[in-house]
Motif scaffolding. Structure first.
Motif, PDB file in Angstrom:
ATOM      1  N   LEU A 167      -2.691 -14.678 -25.125  1.00 37.66           N
ATOM      2  CA  LEU A 167      -1.361 -15.221 -25.413  1.00 37.66           C
ATOM      3  C   LEU A 167      -0.557 -14.267 -26.293  1.00 37.66           C
ATOM      4  O   LEU A 167       0.637 -14.035 -26.065  1.00 37.66           O
ATOM      5  CB  LEU A 167      -1.490 -16.574 -26.104  1.00 37.66           C
ATOM      6  N   LEU A 168      -1.208 -13.709 -27.296  1.00 35.94           N
ATOM      7  CA  LEU A 168      -0.529 -12.770 -28.184  1.00 35.94           C
ATOM      8  C   LEU A 168      -0.058 -11.543 -27.418  1.00 35.94           C
ATOM      9  O   LEU A 168       1.058 -11.051 -27.612  1.00 35.94           O
ATOM     10  CB  LEU A 168      -1.460 -12.361 -29.323  1.00 35.94           C
ATOM     11  N   SER A 169      -0.902 -11.044 -26.518  1.00 38.81           N
ATOM     12  CA  SER A 169      -0.542  -9.873 -25.722  1.00 38.81           C
ATOM     13  C   SER A 169       0.678 -10.148 -24.848  1.00 38.81           C
ATOM     14  O   SER A 169       1.599  -9.333 -24.756  1.00 38.81           O
ATOM     15  CB  SER A 169      -1.731  -9.452 -24.848  1.00 38.81           C
ATOM     16  N   VAL A 170       0.705 -11.325 -24.216  1.00 39.30           N
ATOM     17  CA  VAL A 170       1.846 -11.686 -23.366  1.00 39.30           C
ATOM     18  C   VAL A 170       3.100 -11.889 -24.209  1.00 39.30           C
ATOM     19  O   VAL A 170       4.197 -11.469 -23.826  1.00 39.30           O
ATOM     20  CB  VAL A 170       1.536 -12.954 -22.550  1.00 39.30           C
ATOM     21  N   ALA A 171       2.951 -12.526 -25.370  1.00 37.18           N
ATOM     22  CA  ALA A 171       4.101 -12.774 -26.245  1.00 37.18           C
ATOM     23  C   ALA A 171       4.762 -11.461 -26.667  1.00 37.18           C
ATOM     24  O   ALA A 171       5.984 -11.384 -26.797  1.00 37.18           O
ATOM     25  CB  ALA A 171       3.667 -13.566 -27.477  1.00 37.18           C
ATOM     26  N   ARG A 172       3.965 -10.432 -26.849  1.00 39.01           N
ATOM     27  CA  ARG A 172       4.521  -9.126 -27.241  1.00 39.01           C
ATOM     28  C   ARG A 172       5.251  -8.439 -26.097  1.00 39.01           C
ATOM     29  O   ARG A 172       6.051  -7.533 -26.338  1.00 39.01           O
ATOM     30  CB  ARG A 172       3.389  -8.231 -27.744  1.00 39.01           C
ATOM     31  N   GLU A 173       4.976  -8.871 -24.860  1.00 37.65           N
ATOM     32  CA  GLU A 173       5.638  -8.269 -23.705  1.00 37.65           C
ATOM     33  C   GLU A 173       6.890  -9.014 -23.271  1.00 37.65           C
ATOM     34  O   GLU A 173       7.635  -8.534 -22.413  1.00 37.65           O
ATOM     35  CB  GLU A 173       4.658  -8.215 -22.516  1.00 37.65           C
ATOM     36  N   VAL A 174       7.132 -10.191 -23.840  1.00 40.96           N
ATOM     37  CA  VAL A 174       8.315 -10.969 -23.481  1.00 40.96           C
ATOM     38  C   VAL A 174       9.565 -10.185 -23.843  1.00 40.96           C
ATOM     39  O   VAL A 174       9.671  -9.618 -24.934  1.00 40.96           O
ATOM     40  CB  VAL A 174       8.319 -12.328 -24.202  1.00 40.96           C
ATOM     41  N   GLY A 175      10.503 -10.112 -22.913  1.00 40.59           N
ATOM     42  CA  GLY A 175      11.742  -9.382 -23.159  1.00 40.59           C
ATOM     43  C   GLY A 175      12.932 -10.193 -22.717  1.00 40.59           C
ATOM     44  O   GLY A 175      12.799 -11.297 -22.181  1.00 40.59           O
ATOM     45  N   PRO A 176      14.138  -9.676 -22.940  1.00 38.63           N
ATOM     46  CA  PRO A 176      15.348 -10.396 -22.505  1.00 38.63           C
ATOM     47  C   PRO A 176      15.315 -10.666 -21.012  1.00 38.63           C
ATOM     48  O   PRO A 176      15.149  -9.760 -20.209  1.00 38.63           O
ATOM     49  CB  PRO A 176      16.480  -9.418 -22.865  1.00 38.63           C
ATOM     50  N   GLY A 177      15.423 -11.930 -20.651  1.00 42.53           N
ATOM     51  CA  GLY A 177      15.460 -12.288 -19.234  1.00 42.53           C
ATOM     52  C   GLY A 177      14.107 -12.518 -18.607  1.00 42.53           C
ATOM     53  O   GLY A 177      14.020 -12.845 -17.425  1.00 42.53           O
ATOM     54  N   TRP A 178      13.001 -12.370 -19.367  1.00 40.89           N
ATOM     55  CA  TRP A 178      11.688 -12.565 -18.745  1.00 40.89           C
ATOM     56  C   TRP A 178      10.728 -13.182 -19.736  1.00 40.89           C
ATOM     57  O   TRP A 178      10.536 -12.674 -20.843  1.00 40.89           O
ATOM     58  CB  TRP A 178      11.107 -11.245 -18.253  1.00 40.89           C
ATOM     59  N   MET A 179      10.139 -14.318 -19.344  1.00 39.46           N
ATOM     60  CA  MET A 179       9.059 -14.936 -20.103  1.00 39.46           C
ATOM     61  C   MET A 179       8.305 -15.878 -19.169  1.00 39.46           C
ATOM     62  O   MET A 179       8.902 -16.793 -18.613  1.00 39.46           O
ATOM     63  CB  MET A 179       9.581 -15.720 -21.308  1.00 39.46           C
ATOM     64  N   PRO A 180       6.987 -15.648 -18.975  1.00 30.63           N
ATOM     65  CA  PRO A 180       6.200 -16.547 -18.108  1.00 30.63           C
ATOM     66  C   PRO A 180       5.872 -17.840 -18.839  1.00 30.63           C
ATOM     67  O   PRO A 180       4.719 -18.081 -19.209  1.00 30.63           O
ATOM     68  CB  PRO A 180       4.953 -15.712 -17.806  1.00 30.63           C
ATOM     69  N   ALA A 181       6.880 -18.671 -19.045  1.00 37.50           N
ATOM     70  CA  ALA A 181       6.727 -19.845 -19.896  1.00 37.50           C
ATOM     71  C   ALA A 181       5.651 -20.796 -19.384  1.00 37.50           C
ATOM     72  O   ALA A 181       4.827 -21.297 -20.166  1.00 37.50           O
ATOM     73  CB  ALA A 181       8.070 -20.569 -20.012  1.00 37.50           C
ATOM     74  N   SER A 182       5.634 -21.069 -18.085  1.00 37.65           N
ATOM     75  CA  SER A 182       4.666 -22.019 -17.535  1.00 37.65           C
ATOM     76  C   SER A 182       3.237 -21.519 -17.720  1.00 37.65           C
ATOM     77  O   SER A 182       2.335 -22.273 -18.115  1.00 37.65           O
ATOM     78  CB  SER A 182       4.950 -22.258 -16.048  1.00 37.65           C
ATOM     79  N   ALA A 183       3.031 -20.225 -17.439  1.00 35.49           N
ATOM     80  CA  ALA A 183       1.687 -19.655 -17.587  1.00 35.49           C
ATOM     81  C   ALA A 183       1.252 -19.663 -19.046  1.00 35.49           C
ATOM     82  O   ALA A 183       0.087 -19.944 -19.363  1.00 35.49           O
ATOM     83  CB  ALA A 183       1.665 -18.222 -17.031  1.00 35.49           C
ATOM     84  N   MET A 184       2.176 -19.372 -19.956  1.00 37.54           N
ATOM     85  CA  MET A 184       1.844 -19.377 -21.386  1.00 37.54           C
ATOM     86  C   MET A 184       1.516 -20.781 -21.864  1.00 37.54           C
ATOM     87  O   MET A 184       0.580 -20.976 -22.656  1.00 37.54           O
ATOM     88  CB  MET A 184       3.000 -18.779 -22.186  1.00 37.54           C
ATOM     89  N   ALA A 185       2.266 -21.769 -21.386  1.00 35.95           N
ATOM     90  CA  ALA A 185       1.992 -23.157 -21.779  1.00 35.95           C
ATOM     91  C   ALA A 185       0.623 -23.600 -21.275  1.00 35.95           C
ATOM     92  O   ALA A 185      -0.137 -24.271 -21.994  1.00 35.95           O
ATOM     93  CB  ALA A 185       3.087 -24.072 -21.233  1.00 35.95           C
ATOM     94  N   ALA A 186       0.291 -23.214 -20.039  1.00 40.00           N
ATOM     95  CA  ALA A 186      -1.013 -23.578 -19.484  1.00 40.00           C
ATOM     96  C   ALA A 186      -2.137 -22.904 -20.265  1.00 40.00           C
ATOM     97  O   ALA A 186      -3.179 -23.512 -20.538  1.00 40.00           O
ATOM     98  CB  ALA A 186      -1.078 -23.169 -18.011  1.00 40.00           C
ATOM     99  N   ALA A 187      -1.937 -21.644 -20.657  1.00 41.21           N
ATOM    100  CA  ALA A 187      -2.961 -20.924 -21.431  1.00 41.21           C
ATOM    101  C   ALA A 187      -3.151 -21.549 -22.809  1.00 41.21           C
ATOM    102  O   ALA A 187      -4.280 -21.688 -23.294  1.00 41.21           O
ATOM    103  CB  ALA A 187      -2.566 -19.449 -21.563  1.00 41.21           C
TER     104      ALA A 187
END
Length: 345
Positions: free
Chosen positions: A278-298
């Motif tokens: 989750l931390l790794s994905v959070a660091r990759e979130v940028g303007p216009g992109w965030m895998p919100a559903s996948a992060m919530a499931a994780a």
């Protein structure tokens, strides 16, 4: 869009009139959605009589890429009109050397792949291809022209590109909440507030965090990463089995205790892996992109793993308490409690 129906949120046939007709409006829209001409070429927009093209890109050696727009509902209406334009282009090759001709239409061509009574169904796409082949065989000056079709789906893709919000509103009266529209609304709000607003008088509202999340602002992304880091930092450690194994536990009790310990340590380990991911994905979130559903499931999976590990830990504690109680409780020599033995102890 097929046969003149609506494509996505747009119905091409609801386009506003321009210069007296919807046909002219659609022609103008297609011209504005055109791609850039090749380097060194110039774009020329025509008016009637147009020699078979609405506009064309011309190279220094005289070669031209022509474009023709047909505002019709289906291939049946398209073919005769397109045939007239192709014939005009062929007749004018000596003046305007069109080597590629693209037709722009507001519908998609059905292209069935099934058979009826053992014979392939001839759809609109096949009818178009057959007609193009016929034009090349029969019409003078057309044999070596590349003839292509740009359909409603490709038009929609271009219209929905960022920067076309004004065209969406002008031609279809559909408001598009683009960046420029939002900036204009902010300017209006600032003008209304004028000097009544100062940063010192600002009142923070919960809606601000919602807006930050919708915009994926730098503040929101920093907060998201901080939360993910806090989760990683809060992951519990797992003591060794030797440290938690109750001293007074008999041989029969060790097997279930070891199993509970394995469940707890495995759950904590997997939950920690999930938190790090989750931390790794959070660091990759940028303007216009965030895998919100996948992060919530994780995140939910991490919570479930920790809950199971916690339950295993509680059961281990119960076993430890029972073992400790058994070790401190004195028994009579014969193992049976009597009135006499109670008096002795």
């Amino acid at each position: 869009m097929s046969g003149g129906g609506a494509t996505h949120a747009f119905d091409w046939f609801s386009i506003r009139s321009w210069a007296g007709s919807q046909d002219r409006a659609f022609e103008e829209l297609c011209f504005q959605l055109r791609g850039a001409a090749p380097p060194g070429w110039v774009t020329v927009k025509t008016a009637a009589p147009d020699g078979g093209v609405e506009w064309y890109d011309k190279a220094t050696d005289g070669r031209c890429h022509g474009h023709q727009v047909k505002f019709v509902h289906d291939v049946q209406r398209l073919l005769p009109l397109a045939g007239e334009s192709v014939a005009a282009v062929g007749r004018n090759r000596g003046v305007r050397n069109v080597v590629r001709l693209t037709f722009w239409v507001p519908f998609d061509l059905p292209d069935p792949a099934h058979k009826v009574k053992g014979k392939p169904v001839r759809g609109a796409r096949q009818r178009w291809n057959d007609e193009v082949a016929k034009w090349k065989r029969e019409l003078p000056g057309v044999g070596d022209i590349d003839i292509d079709l740009l359909d409603g789906g490709h038009l929609l893709e271009r219209l929905l590109e960022p920067g076309n919000e004004g065209r969406q509103w002008f031609f279809f009266e559909q408001r598009a909440l683009g960046l420029e529209w939002l900036r204009e609304r902010q300017r209006v709000a600032e003008n209304i507030a004028h000097d009544r607003y100062t940063p010192q008088h600002h009142v923070a509202l919960p809606i601000a965090s919602v807006i930050d999340g919708c915009a994926l602002s730098s503040t929101f992304r920093a907060r998201l990463e901080a939360c993910a880091q806090d989760l990683v930092d809060a992951m519990p450690g797992v003591p060794s089995l030797a440290r938690v194994l109750p001293a007074g536990l008999n041989e029969a009790g060790r097997a279930p205790f070891n199993e509970l310990y394995a469940q707890m340590s495995d759950g904590v380990a997997k939950a920690t892996e999930g938190a790090l991911e989750l931390l790794s994905v959070a660091r990759e979130v940028g303007p216009g992109w965030m895998p919100a559903s996948a992060m919530a499931a994780a995140a939910a999976q991490v919570a479930r793993l920790l809950s199971k590990a916690q339950e295993a830990g509680r059961q281990m504690q119960d076993v430890s308490n029972e073992a400790a109680h058994s070790a401190t409780t004195k028994r009579p020599p014969n193992g049976r409690w009597t009135k006499r033995s109670w008096r002795q102890y």
